[in-house]
Design a protein around this motif. Sequence first.
Motif, PDB file in Angstrom:
ATOM      1  N   ILE A  60       0.844  -1.205   0.000  1.00 16.56           N
ATOM      2  CA  ILE A  60       0.000   0.000   0.000  1.00 16.56           C
ATOM      3  C   ILE A  60       0.875   1.250   0.000  1.00 16.56           C
ATOM      4  O   ILE A  60       1.864   1.332   0.731  1.00 16.56           O
ATOM      5  CB  ILE A  60      -0.942   0.008   1.224  1.00 16.56           C
ATOM      6  CG1 ILE A  60      -1.891  -1.186   1.169  1.00 16.56           C
ATOM      7  CG2 ILE A  60      -1.723   1.317   1.301  1.00 16.56           C
ATOM      8  CD1 ILE A  60      -2.729  -1.361   2.407  1.00 16.56           C
ATOM      9  N   ASN A  61       0.482   2.218  -0.813  1.00 12.26           N
ATOM     10  CA  ASN A  61       1.142   3.520  -0.802  1.00 12.26           C
ATOM     11  C   ASN A  61       0.052   4.594  -0.891  1.00 12.26           C
ATOM     12  O   ASN A  61      -1.116   4.279  -1.128  1.00 12.26           O
ATOM     13  CB  ASN A  61       2.171   3.621  -1.941  1.00 12.26           C
ATOM     14  CG  ASN A  61       1.535   3.643  -3.300  1.00 12.26           C
ATOM     15  OD1 ASN A  61       0.847   4.601  -3.669  1.00 12.26           O
ATOM     16  ND2 ASN A  61       1.757   2.593  -4.089  1.00 12.26           N
ATOM     17  N   GLY A  94      -1.936   4.953   3.107  1.00  9.49           N
ATOM     18  CA  GLY A  94      -0.696   5.687   3.362  1.00  9.49           C
ATOM     19  C   GLY A  94       0.482   4.823   2.950  1.00  9.49           C
ATOM     20  O   GLY A  94       0.339   3.910   2.135  1.00  9.49           O
ATOM     21  N   SER A  95       1.626   5.053   3.534  1.00  8.46           N
ATOM     22  CA  SER A  95       2.828   4.277   3.232  1.00  8.46           C
ATOM     23  C   SER A  95       2.843   3.002   4.071  1.00  8.46           C
ATOM     24  O   SER A  95       3.141   3.033   5.261  1.00  8.46           O
ATOM     25  CB  SER A  95       4.081   5.095   3.521  1.00  8.46           C
ATOM     26  OG  SER A  95       4.134   6.201   2.648  1.00  8.46           O
ATOM     27  N   GLY A  96       2.471   1.882   3.445  1.00  7.71           N
ATOM     28  CA  GLY A  96       2.487   0.593   4.124  1.00  7.71           C
ATOM     29  C   GLY A  96       1.313   0.338   5.041  1.00  7.71           C
ATOM     30  O   GLY A  96       1.284  -0.656   5.765  1.00  7.71           O
ATOM     31  N   VAL A  97       0.321   1.217   5.027  1.00  6.24           N
ATOM     32  CA  VAL A  97      -0.834   1.060   5.915  1.00  6.24           C
ATOM     33  C   VAL A  97      -2.065   1.694   5.275  1.00  6.24           C
ATOM     34  O   VAL A  97      -1.952   2.630   4.493  1.00  6.24           O
ATOM     35  CB  VAL A  97      -0.572   1.688   7.303  1.00  6.24           C
ATOM     36  CG1 VAL A  97      -0.412   3.200   7.205  1.00  6.24           C
ATOM     37  CG2 VAL A  97      -1.635   1.303   8.315  1.00  6.24           C
ATOM     38  N   VAL A  98      -3.227   1.149   5.591  1.00  2.00           N
ATOM     39  CA  VAL A  98      -4.483   1.791   5.224  1.00  2.00           C
ATOM     40  C   VAL A  98      -5.307   1.922   6.508  1.00  2.00           C
ATOM     41  O   VAL A  98      -5.406   0.984   7.295  1.00  2.00           O
ATOM     42  CB  VAL A  98      -5.261   1.013   4.134  1.00  2.00           C
ATOM     43  CG1 VAL A  98      -5.636  -0.385   4.578  1.00  2.00           C
ATOM     44  CG2 VAL A  98      -6.514   1.785   3.705  1.00  2.00           C
ATOM     45  N   ARG A 113     -14.203 -10.277   9.956  1.00  2.00           N
ATOM     46  CA  ARG A 113     -13.147 -10.486   8.970  1.00  2.00           C
ATOM     47  C   ARG A 113     -13.192  -9.314   8.014  1.00  2.00           C
ATOM     48  O   ARG A 113     -14.272  -8.888   7.583  1.00  2.00           O
ATOM     49  CB  ARG A 113     -13.395 -11.775   8.188  1.00  2.00           C
ATOM     50  CG  ARG A 113     -12.446 -11.938   6.998  1.00  2.00           C
ATOM     51  CD  ARG A 113     -12.708 -13.208   6.236  1.00  2.00           C
ATOM     52  NE  ARG A 113     -12.056 -13.157   4.935  1.00  2.00           N
ATOM     53  CZ  ARG A 113     -11.841 -14.209   4.175  1.00  2.00           C
ATOM     54  NH1 ARG A 113     -12.233 -15.414   4.561  1.00  2.00           N
ATOM     55  NH2 ARG A 113     -11.247 -14.079   3.008  1.00  2.00           N
ATOM     56  N   THR A 114     -12.019  -8.766   7.693  1.00  2.00           N
ATOM     57  CA  THR A 114     -11.929  -7.764   6.645  1.00  2.00           C
ATOM     58  C   THR A 114     -11.174  -8.360   5.465  1.00  2.00           C
ATOM     59  O   THR A 114     -10.232  -9.138   5.647  1.00  2.00           O
ATOM     60  CB  THR A 114     -11.207  -6.479   7.124  1.00  2.00           C
ATOM     61  OG1 THR A 114      -9.955  -6.813   7.696  1.00  2.00           O
ATOM     62  CG2 THR A 114     -12.054  -5.718   8.128  1.00  2.00           C
ATOM     63  N   ASP A 115     -11.620  -8.017   4.278  1.00  2.00           N
ATOM     64  CA  ASP A 115     -10.913  -8.380   3.046  1.00  2.00           C
ATOM     65  C   ASP A 115     -10.481  -7.095   2.378  1.00  2.00           C
ATOM     66  O   ASP A 115     -11.262  -6.133   2.301  1.00  2.00           O
ATOM     67  CB  ASP A 115     -11.838  -9.183   2.122  1.00  2.00           C
ATOM     68  CG  ASP A 115     -12.084 -10.581   2.680  1.00  2.00           C
ATOM     69  OD1 ASP A 115     -11.265 -11.460   2.376  1.00  2.00           O
ATOM     70  OD2 ASP A 115     -13.052 -10.757   3.421  1.00  2.00           O
ATOM     71  N   VAL A 116      -9.228  -7.056   1.922  1.00  2.00           N
ATOM     72  CA  VAL A 116      -8.646  -5.867   1.351  1.00  2.00           C
ATOM     73  C   VAL A 116      -8.156  -6.178  -0.061  1.00  2.00           C
ATOM     74  O   VAL A 116      -7.479  -7.190  -0.269  1.00  2.00           O
ATOM     75  CB  VAL A 116      -7.446  -5.384   2.204  1.00  2.00           C
ATOM     76  CG1 VAL A 116      -6.819  -4.143   1.608  1.00  2.00           C
ATOM     77  CG2 VAL A 116      -7.877  -5.135   3.630  1.00  2.00           C
ATOM     78  N   VAL A 117      -8.509  -5.332  -1.015  1.00  2.00           N
ATOM     79  CA  VAL A 117      -7.969  -5.420  -2.363  1.00  2.00           C
ATOM     80  C   VAL A 117      -7.245  -4.096  -2.633  1.00  2.00           C
ATOM     81  O   VAL A 117      -7.804  -3.019  -2.429  1.00  2.00           O
ATOM     82  CB  VAL A 117      -9.083  -5.644  -3.412  1.00  2.00           C
ATOM     83  CG1 VAL A 117      -8.487  -5.716  -4.819  1.00  2.00           C
ATOM     84  CG2 VAL A 117      -9.850  -6.917  -3.099  1.00  2.00           C
ATOM     85  N   VAL A 118      -5.988  -4.216  -3.058  1.00  8.85           N
ATOM     86  CA  VAL A 118      -5.152  -3.043  -3.331  1.00  8.85           C
ATOM     87  C   VAL A 118      -4.834  -3.004  -4.813  1.00  8.85           C
ATOM     88  O   VAL A 118      -4.333  -3.994  -5.374  1.00  8.85           O
ATOM     89  CB  VAL A 118      -3.836  -3.106  -2.514  1.00  8.85           C
ATOM     90  CG1 VAL A 118      -2.977  -1.872  -2.798  1.00  8.85           C
ATOM     91  CG2 VAL A 118      -4.127  -3.237  -1.032  1.00  8.85           C
TER      92      VAL A 118
END
Length: 120
Positions: A60-61, A94-98, A113-118
């Motif tokens: 993540i950026n 952000g840098s390495g984090v959302v 549960r969270t699912d993340v798509v970047v």
Amino acid sequence: MTTVNSTNAVTPKFQKDVQEAARDASAEAIGGNVGEVWRSAQWWSPGNGAWDLPISLSVINPNSTVVITASEVDGNGNRFVGSAPFQVDNIAPGSGVVWFKINIGWGSPLPMRTDVVVFN
């Protein structure tokens, strides 16, 4: 970031993470301006109310597009649609984090549960 807590609410705590994996080499290119797509899943301890929570992923950026979904889970970690509303808002990469806001609209703590798509 600050947390927002309603009376008698319990904040969810991070429990388990599915490690990010390299994109499948046999997958087709998406095209357009997306170069990489990453997916991750996290399980959280029971919580309820409204909270600002972080998820750390090295891919993540600040220019990433991040999609987060949240679901209630049963005792085996399987997602299901129950009576409680789960709402995800204010997603800020952000840098390495959302960071994101979660609101679990239930009177007692529920596991999540969270699912993340970047998209980068």
